[in-house]
Design a protein around this motif. Structure first.
Motif, PDB file in Angstrom:
ATOM      1  N   GLN A  76       0.821  -1.207   0.000  1.00 11.65           N
ATOM      2  CA  GLN A  76       0.000   0.000   0.000  1.00 11.65           C
ATOM      3  C   GLN A  76       0.857   1.260   0.000  1.00 11.65           C
ATOM      4  OE1 GLN A  76      -2.778  -0.887   3.436  1.00 11.65           O
ATOM      5  NE2 GLN A  76      -4.239   0.061   2.022  1.00 11.65           N
ATOM      6  N   ARG A  77       1.835   1.285   0.880  1.00 11.32           N
ATOM      7  CA  ARG A  77       2.632   2.504   1.049  1.00 11.32           C
ATOM      8  C   ARG A  77       3.615   2.727  -0.093  1.00 11.32           C
ATOM      9  NH1 ARG A  77       4.109   3.954   7.251  1.00 11.32           N
ATOM     10  NH2 ARG A  77       2.101   3.468   8.219  1.00 11.32           N
ATOM     11  N   ASN A  78       4.166   1.659  -0.627  1.00 10.16           N
ATOM     12  CA  ASN A  78       5.147   1.816  -1.712  1.00 10.16           C
ATOM     13  C   ASN A  78       4.496   2.189  -3.035  1.00 10.16           C
ATOM     14  OD1 ASN A  78       8.141   1.244  -1.219  1.00 10.16           O
ATOM     15  ND2 ASN A  78       7.180  -0.377   0.003  1.00 10.16           N
ATOM     16  N   TYR A  79       3.281   1.700  -3.256  1.00  8.41           N
ATOM     17  CA  TYR A  79       2.665   1.867  -4.575  1.00  8.41           C
ATOM     18  C   TYR A  79       1.320   2.582  -4.521  1.00  8.41           C
ATOM     19  CZ  TYR A  79       6.297  -1.524  -5.570  1.00  8.41           C
ATOM     20  OH  TYR A  79       7.515  -2.166  -5.661  1.00  8.41           O
ATOM     21  N   ASN A  80       0.992   3.129  -3.353  1.00  5.70           N
ATOM     22  CA  ASN A  80      -0.251   3.899  -3.188  1.00  5.70           C
ATOM     23  C   ASN A  80      -1.466   3.092  -3.634  1.00  5.70           C
ATOM     24  OD1 ASN A  80      -1.750   6.171  -2.429  1.00  5.70           O
ATOM     25  ND2 ASN A  80      -1.660   7.058  -4.482  1.00  5.70           N
ATOM     26  N   LEU A  81      -1.575   1.868  -3.128  1.00  7.97           N
ATOM     27  CA  LEU A  81      -2.645   0.959  -3.502  1.00  7.97           C
ATOM     28  C   LEU A  81      -3.784   0.988  -2.490  1.00  7.97           C
ATOM     29  CD1 LEU A  81      -0.582  -2.199  -4.540  1.00  7.97           C
ATOM     30  CD2 LEU A  81      -1.503  -0.422  -6.047  1.00  7.97           C
ATOM     31  N   SER A  82      -4.957   0.643  -2.937  1.00  5.95           N
ATOM     32  CA  SER A  82      -6.068   0.427  -2.017  1.00  5.95           C
ATOM     33  C   SER A  82      -5.818  -0.872  -1.254  1.00  5.95           C
ATOM     34  CB  SER A  82      -7.388   0.320  -2.783  1.00  5.95           C
ATOM     35  OG  SER A  82      -7.389  -0.855  -3.579  1.00  5.95           O
ATOM     36  N   LEU A  83      -6.541  -1.080  -0.174  1.00  8.06           N
ATOM     37  CA  LEU A  83      -6.386  -2.303   0.594  1.00  8.06           C
ATOM     38  C   LEU A  83      -6.702  -3.524  -0.271  1.00  8.06           C
ATOM     39  CD1 LEU A  83      -5.847  -3.698   3.300  1.00  8.06           C
ATOM     40  CD2 LEU A  83      -8.272  -3.376   3.864  1.00  8.06           C
ATOM     41  N   GLU A  84      -7.758  -3.442  -1.051  1.00  6.70           N
ATOM     42  CA  GLU A  84      -8.141  -4.567  -1.910  1.00  6.70           C
ATOM     43  C   GLU A  84      -7.062  -4.869  -2.945  1.00  6.70           C
ATOM     44  OE1 GLU A  84     -11.761  -5.919  -4.954  1.00  6.70           O
ATOM     45  OE2 GLU A  84     -11.882  -4.029  -3.835  1.00  6.70           O
ATOM     46  N   ASP A  85      -6.533  -3.852  -3.577  1.00  6.62           N
ATOM     47  CA  ASP A  85      -5.497  -4.067  -4.588  1.00  6.62           C
ATOM     48  C   ASP A  85      -4.212  -4.591  -3.963  1.00  6.62           C
ATOM     49  OD1 ASP A  85      -7.187  -3.269  -6.578  1.00  6.62           O
ATOM     50  OD2 ASP A  85      -6.389  -1.236  -6.754  1.00  6.62           O
ATOM     51  N   ALA A  86      -3.883  -4.094  -2.769  1.00  4.70           N
ATOM     52  CA  ALA A  86      -2.679  -4.568  -2.079  1.00  4.70           C
ATOM     53  C   ALA A  86      -2.817  -6.042  -1.709  1.00  4.70           C
ATOM     54  CB  ALA A  86      -2.415  -3.730  -0.834  1.00  4.70           C
ATOM     55  N   LEU A  87      -4.000  -6.449  -1.282  1.00  2.00           N
ATOM     56  CA  LEU A  87      -4.243  -7.869  -0.977  1.00  2.00           C
ATOM     57  C   LEU A  87      -4.093  -8.729  -2.232  1.00  2.00           C
ATOM     58  CD1 LEU A  87      -7.254  -7.624   1.485  1.00  2.00           C
ATOM     59  CD2 LEU A  87      -5.131  -8.876   1.923  1.00  2.00           C
ATOM     60  N   THR A  88      -4.595  -8.230  -3.341  1.00  2.00           N
ATOM     61  CA  THR A  88      -4.466  -8.953  -4.613  1.00  2.00           C
ATOM     62  C   THR A  88      -3.000  -9.134  -4.992  1.00  2.00           C
ATOM     63  OG1 THR A  88      -6.597  -8.130  -5.406  1.00  2.00           O
ATOM     64  CG2 THR A  88      -5.038  -8.923  -7.068  1.00  2.00           C
ATOM     65  N   GLU A  89      -2.215  -8.071  -4.857  1.00  2.00           N
ATOM     66  CA  GLU A  89      -0.791  -8.152  -5.182  1.00  2.00           C
ATOM     67  C   GLU A  89      -0.057  -9.077  -4.218  1.00  2.00           C
ATOM     68  OE1 GLU A  89       0.766  -6.950  -7.879  1.00  2.00           O
ATOM     69  OE2 GLU A  89      -1.279  -6.464  -8.502  1.00  2.00           O
ATOM     70  N   ALA A  90      -0.433  -9.042  -2.955  1.00  2.00           N
ATOM     71  CA  ALA A  90       0.193  -9.926  -1.961  1.00  2.00           C
ATOM     72  C   ALA A  90      -0.056 -11.387  -2.318  1.00  2.00           C
ATOM     73  CB  ALA A  90      -0.346  -9.618  -0.568  1.00  2.00           C
ATOM     74  N   MET A  91      -1.260 -11.703  -2.751  1.00  2.00           N
ATOM     75  CA  MET A  91      -1.565 -13.071  -3.143  1.00  2.00           C
ATOM     76  C   MET A  91      -0.788 -13.480  -4.395  1.00  2.00           C
ATOM     77  SD  MET A  91      -3.303 -14.690  -1.008  1.00  2.00           S
ATOM     78  CE  MET A  91      -3.423 -16.117  -2.091  1.00  2.00           C
ATOM     79  N   LYS A  92      -0.542 -12.547  -5.305  1.00  2.00           N
ATOM     80  CA  LYS A  92       0.269 -12.854  -6.485  1.00  2.00           C
ATOM     81  C   LYS A  92       1.691 -13.223  -6.073  1.00  2.00           C
ATOM     82  CE  LYS A  92      -2.211  -9.916  -9.830  1.00  2.00           C
ATOM     83  NZ  LYS A  92      -2.099  -8.690 -10.688  1.00  2.00           N
TER      84      LYS A  92
END
Length: 277
Positions: A193-209
């Motif tokens: 979230q902090r590095n890429y200014n992501l929403s919580l939902e998008d950050a969760l998606t990236e974490a799962m990737k």
């Protein structure tokens, strides 16, 4: 927290002789990890050196934290059925995760800043403090890898991937608790979230990737292992045990515990309102 269920799920193949030190390690690991959350860099350095020395055979002193008594008991119980070389590896594992994981994270927690994603991935591999738990799989099967196999790049990479996957599990399962604290920054979702200014939902998606990519690499390595000669079956057995550890831990998160419920978590910095507890 039902940690007895955690140990049972993580180490389903343990024989009677191994059950006590394995359960004791899961309990100790959890308490120690939680205490590190609130320790300074100086305190963590002290703990890392002292815990390594205790696992290697040092006697306890009145200055040692009370829970280090359990570390000494784990050492004595494992010595009955595991060789000295394995005890050295366990001691080094405790030092490594504490010194290069928890201690490195402490600065970011103190300043409420986050590292780059690349650096975080390296630090989190160690700060999840899971390497000693993987060594207990060898105790579970009463198996000892030779030094040559222990140092093999594939074995080292497999351990690394297993540790990272546990970290991503932990970060995602514990996110609700950590967001409620509002001071935790060393979580892959928060770092994204902090590095890429992501929403919580998008950050969760990236974490799962990231989780899925590590898992895919792990599966690929397990399906194309090098030839370890007469130790091939021992290595495959350990891979089974390491996989059971991860799946068992995930099942514990989902089924057995309220550890990551913000209302139920045993916050080390808070006193319970119910003094009967």
């Amino acid at each position: 927290m039902n940690l007895h269920k955690c140990a049972a799920r993580m180490y389903p193949y343990a024989n009677y002789e191994c059950v006590t030190p394995i359960h004791r390690l899961v309990l100790f690991h959890t308490v120690f990890d939680d205490q590190l959350e609130y320790a300074t860099e100086e305190e963590i350095t002290k703990y890392a050196k002292r815990l390594e020395a205790i696992i290697r055979g040092d006697s306890l002193t009145p200055e040692d934290p009370g829970y280090f008594i359990q570390a000494a008991k784990i050492r004595d119980e494992c010595r009955v059925f595991m060789p000295d070389e394995w005890m050295e590896r366990l001691a080094q594992a405790f030092y490594t995760v504490t010194r290069y994981g928890a201690q490195e994270e402490a600065t970011y927690k103190a300043t409420q800043t986050v590292p780059s994603l690349a650096l975080f991935k390296v630090l989190r591999e160690y700060s999840i403090v899971i390497f000693p738990c993987f060594y207990m799989v060898e105790a579970e099967f009463c198996t000892f890898l030779t030094e040559e196999i222990e140092r093999h790049p594939v074995i080292q990479r497999v351990r690394s991937l297993w540790s990272r996957i546990v970290a991503w599990q932990n970060d995602i399962q514990g996110l609700k608790k950590e967001l409620s604290k509002d001071t935790e920054v060393m979580n892959i979702v928060i770092v994204l979230q902090r590095n890429y200014n992501l929403s919580l939902e998008d950050a969760l998606t990236e974490a799962m990737k990231i989780h899925d990519a590590d898992l895919a690499e792990l599966v690929a390595l397990q399906e194309d292992l090098p030839d370890f000669g007469k130790y091939q079956e021992d290595v495959k057995q350990l891979l089974l045990g390491w996989g059971s550890l991860i799946q068992g831990l995930n099942t514990f998160y989902l089924v057995d515990t309220n550890r990551y419920d913000p209302k139920c978590f045993a916050w080390p910095d808070r006193e319970t309102e119910d003094t009967s507890l």
